[in-house]
Design an enzyme around this catalytic site. Structure first.
Site, PDB file in Angstrom:
ATOM      1  N   LEU A  84       0.835  -1.193   0.000  1.00  0.00           N
ATOM      2  CA  LEU A  84       0.000   0.000   0.000  1.00  0.00           C
ATOM      3  C   LEU A  84       0.874   1.249   0.000  1.00  0.00           C
ATOM      4  O   LEU A  84       1.973   1.237  -0.525  1.00  0.00           O
ATOM      5  CB  LEU A  84      -0.951  -0.052   1.212  1.00  0.00           C
ATOM      6  CG  LEU A  84      -1.872  -1.279   1.235  1.00  0.00           C
ATOM      7  CD1 LEU A  84      -2.665  -1.332   2.526  1.00  0.00           C
ATOM      8  CD2 LEU A  84      -2.809  -1.288   0.040  1.00  0.00           C
ATOM      9  N   ILE A  85       0.403   2.318   0.606  1.00  0.00           N
ATOM     10  CA  ILE A  85       1.126   3.579   0.525  1.00  0.00           C
ATOM     11  C   ILE A  85       2.313   3.608   1.492  1.00  0.00           C
ATOM     12  O   ILE A  85       2.245   3.083   2.605  1.00  0.00           O
ATOM     13  CB  ILE A  85       0.188   4.780   0.800  1.00  0.00           C
ATOM     14  CG1 ILE A  85       0.922   6.101   0.464  1.00  0.00           C
ATOM     15  CG2 ILE A  85      -0.345   4.767   2.235  1.00  0.00           C
ATOM     16  CD1 ILE A  85       0.001   7.305   0.381  1.00  0.00           C
ATOM     17  N   THR A  86       3.409   4.210   1.036  1.00  0.00           N
ATOM     18  CA  THR A  86       4.550   4.435   1.907  1.00  0.00           C
ATOM     19  C   THR A  86       5.274   5.694   1.469  1.00  0.00           C
ATOM     20  O   THR A  86       4.911   6.319   0.471  1.00  0.00           O
ATOM     21  CB  THR A  86       5.505   3.224   1.924  1.00  0.00           C
ATOM     22  OG1 THR A  86       6.423   3.370   3.024  1.00  0.00           O
ATOM     23  CG2 THR A  86       6.286   3.102   0.622  1.00  0.00           C
ATOM     24  N   HIS A  88       9.162   7.550   0.729  1.00  0.00           N
ATOM     25  CA  HIS A  88      10.603   7.451   0.508  1.00  0.00           C
ATOM     26  C   HIS A  88      11.181   8.855   0.551  1.00  0.00           C
ATOM     27  O   HIS A  88      10.567   9.809   0.042  1.00  0.00           O
ATOM     28  CB  HIS A  88      10.917   6.839  -0.857  1.00  0.00           C
ATOM     29  CG  HIS A  88      10.351   5.467  -1.045  1.00  0.00           C
ATOM     30  ND1 HIS A  88      10.584   4.437  -0.172  1.00  0.00           N
ATOM     31  CD2 HIS A  88       9.568   4.960  -2.034  1.00  0.00           C
ATOM     32  CE1 HIS A  88       9.964   3.354  -0.604  1.00  0.00           C
ATOM     33  NE2 HIS A  88       9.334   3.643  -1.726  1.00  0.00           N
ATOM     34  N   LEU A 161      13.247  -2.816  -1.292  1.00  0.00           N
ATOM     35  CA  LEU A 161      13.119  -2.490   0.126  1.00  0.00           C
ATOM     36  C   LEU A 161      13.563  -1.067   0.421  1.00  0.00           C
ATOM     37  O   LEU A 161      14.360  -0.487  -0.323  1.00  0.00           O
ATOM     38  CB  LEU A 161      13.919  -3.486   0.980  1.00  0.00           C
ATOM     39  CG  LEU A 161      15.437  -3.551   0.812  1.00  0.00           C
ATOM     40  CD1 LEU A 161      16.151  -2.547   1.694  1.00  0.00           C
ATOM     41  CD2 LEU A 161      15.939  -4.963   1.123  1.00  0.00           C
ATOM     42  N   CYS A 178       1.817   1.882   4.842  1.00  0.00           N
ATOM     43  CA  CYS A 178       1.506   0.537   4.346  1.00  0.00           C
ATOM     44  C   CYS A 178       0.071   0.115   4.674  1.00  0.00           C
ATOM     45  O   CYS A 178      -0.270  -1.072   4.628  1.00  0.00           O
ATOM     46  CB  CYS A 178       2.505  -0.487   4.873  1.00  0.00           C
ATOM     47  SG  CYS A 178       4.214  -0.088   4.432  1.00  0.00           S
TER      48      CYS A 178
END
Length: 220
Positions: A84-86, A88, A161, A178
């Site tokens: 899902l959403i994360t 960076h 990752l 997430c």
């Protein structure tokens, strides 16, 4: 009979936009698809400019939410990775393995588990006890220290990752990381109570990756 260790080339991209990193991944994927051999397997290492990314495990992300996140000064991308959403951004070590799993083991489940074990092994080198959970990724207690989201087509892997080193964790306050309610995020710096830049984590991650994937790293 001795099985030859796969060779994996390490490419350092530095700080790079998410869009540019996607293009680099696509170039390496194409090299695999155009080749009949197991080469070139590659590890792309980088940090990103602030960006929120969404995987394929959800309904279309609301446009108003996308605009809200962009207004914070971050990019926004919909991707073909799992998860899902994360977030960076600077201070986060991002690793994109572009591998032909035929050189290792043709199992996506195995591959994700090996990525998790790699990060757990790396964290142990810092004296941090990390673990897996029913939710993908690597955790310290109820806080995720490393997000994992991959794509695999014709056994060629992409995405990968994202390990929080000395990331500005306030970026995560704007989302449910997430999509997991009731759990948080953490970083190497937060767990150790000192500043841990990505450069300190790189050699430990590469050492753990070499051991876990039984490969030989090649540096440019």
């Amino acid at each position: 009979m001795t099985v030859a260790r796969a060779a994996v080339k390490v490419v350092r991209l530095g700080r790079i936009s998410y869009r540019s990193a996607l293009k680099v991944q696509q170039q390496h994927i194409k090299q695999h698809l155009d080749s009949s051999s197991c080469s070139p397997n590659t590890l792309l290492l980088c940090e990103h400019e602030p960006v929120y990314t969404v995987g394929i495990r959800r309904a279309p992300y609301p446009p108003e939410e996308e605009q809200r996140l962009k207004a914070l000064g971050a990019d926004f991308f919909r991707t073909n990775r799992g998860g899902l959403i994360t977030f960076h951004g600077p201070g986060q070590l991002v690793c994109y393995p572009v591998l032909n799993l035929a050189c290792f083991k043709k199992s996506v489940r195995w591959y994700v588990c090996e990525l998790e074990r790699t990060v757990i092994k790396m964290c142990s080198q810092f004296g941090i006890e990390a673990c897996t959970s029913p939710d993908t990724g690597v955790w310290v207690g109820d806080n995720k220290i490393c997000a994992i989201g991959i794509h695999c087509g014709r056994y060629i892997t992409s995405h990968g990752l994202a390990l929080n080193c000395n990331t500005d964790m306030s970026w995560f306050d704007n989302i449910v990381p997430c999509g997991i309610v009731g759990k948080g995020v953490t970083s190497l710096s937060r767990e150790l109570g000192r500043d841990v830049p990505t450069e300190e984590a790189v050699p430990k991650l590469l050492e753990a990756f070499t051991e876990q994937f039984n490969c030989t790293l090649i540096y440019n």
